[in-house]
Enzyme design. Structure first.
Site, PDB file in Angstrom:
ATOM      1  N   ASP A  33       1.164  -1.052  -0.009  1.00  0.00           N
ATOM      2  CA  ASP A  33       0.150  -0.499   0.112  1.00  0.00           C
ATOM      3  C   ASP A  33       0.716   1.104  -0.221  1.00  0.00           C
ATOM      4  OD1 ASP A  33       0.154   1.047   3.177  1.00  0.00           O
ATOM      5  OD2 ASP A  33       0.143  -1.275   3.249  1.00  0.00           O
ATOM      6  N   GLU A 121      -6.890   4.524  11.876  1.00  0.00           N
ATOM      7  CA  GLU A 121      -4.961   4.827  12.547  1.00  0.00           C
ATOM      8  C   GLU A 121      -4.773   3.929  14.256  1.00  0.00           C
ATOM      9  OE1 GLU A 121      -2.263   4.453  10.940  1.00  0.00           O
ATOM     10  OE2 GLU A 121      -2.606   4.922   9.480  1.00  0.00           O
TER      11      GLU A 121
END
Length: 245
Positions: A33, A121
């Site tokens: 990614d 996150e």
């Protein structure tokens, strides 16, 4: 005698390594990614490295942040032959509607090979407003026709997603030391990977042995069968005839 001893030692080492590999869940590196932080990527070299089959590319964050490399990366990665998906980085400062509008403005459904990802996150641990998260997941699913995959840490997963409510969502877990202790489809196991065509570090991703690319592919558009098409044509003809009268 020395040679025989070395052979026995070698066989013992091989057996020990084989047992270790068999005891470790079968996963393998297949994807990466990326975001603007990887800079300009030579996607042809990435493909030639034969280490990468798919890539998730950062599109947006919050309500206003848009990755300046996103569109270039999507176009070039797909042209090189990689399967491409997109991710949005969640923000606690803006509404689900604002964040969705930002993501939708950048991510075209027709250019997506893989299901979208909502990136939550680890710093959201302990202070995640789930009403906003649920709404954003709902909006993304309605637009792209599939449940998004949820990227997060083990801690955030345990706090908010380890319930039946989220059991149908694929989980993309970030953990860099040791094997994940939660269910997952994808595992971001390294932040310091190296791949030809990318200068510097890049995230490396593995599938769990129970999952594969087929689990995260975008659903194919349903084709209308002959009966449905005929009915639609007949309805149109009747409506046109009525209008003309």
């Amino acid at each position: 005698m020395k040679s025989s001893s070395n052979n026995r030692w070698h066989k013992t080492l091989v057996v020990a390594l084989a047992l270790l590999l068999l005891s470790f869940p079968a996963v393998w590196a297949q994807g990466i990614d990326v975001s603007k932080y990887q800079g300009k990527i030579n996607w042809t070299k990435v493909v030639k490295s034969k280490k990468v089959k798919f890539v998730y590319i950062r599109a947006t964050e919050g309500a206003t942040i848009r990755d300046g490399y996103y569109k270039t990366n999507v176009k070039a990665a797909r042209k090189a032959g990689l399967l491409v998906g997109s991710y949005h980085v969640y923000s606690s400062k803006t509404t689900a509607y604002q964040q969705f509008a930002n993501f939708k403005s950048m991510v075209s459904k027709k250019n997506q090979d893989l299901i979208p990802v909502l990136d939550i996150e680890g710093h959201h641990s302990g202070r995640l407003y789930m009403g906003r998260v649920d709404k954003l997941l709902e909006l993304m699913e309605k637009e792209y026709g599939v449940k998004p995959m949820i990227y997060t840490s083990e801690k955030v997963y345990r706090e908010h997603f380890a319930t039946r409510k989220y059991s149908k969502y694929h989980i993309f877990v970030a953990k860099y030391e040791g094997y994940p202790e939660i269910r997952f489809t994808l595992w971001q196991h390294s932040r310091t990977g190296r791949v030809r065509g990318i200068a510097g570090d890049v995230d490396l991703d593995k599938f769990h042995t129970k999952h594969s690319l087929s689990d995260i592919r975008m659903p194919r558009p349903r084709k209308k069968n002959a009966t449905t098409q005929a009915a639609a044509s007949l309805t149109t003809a009747v409506e046109t005839d009525s209008t003309e009268q």
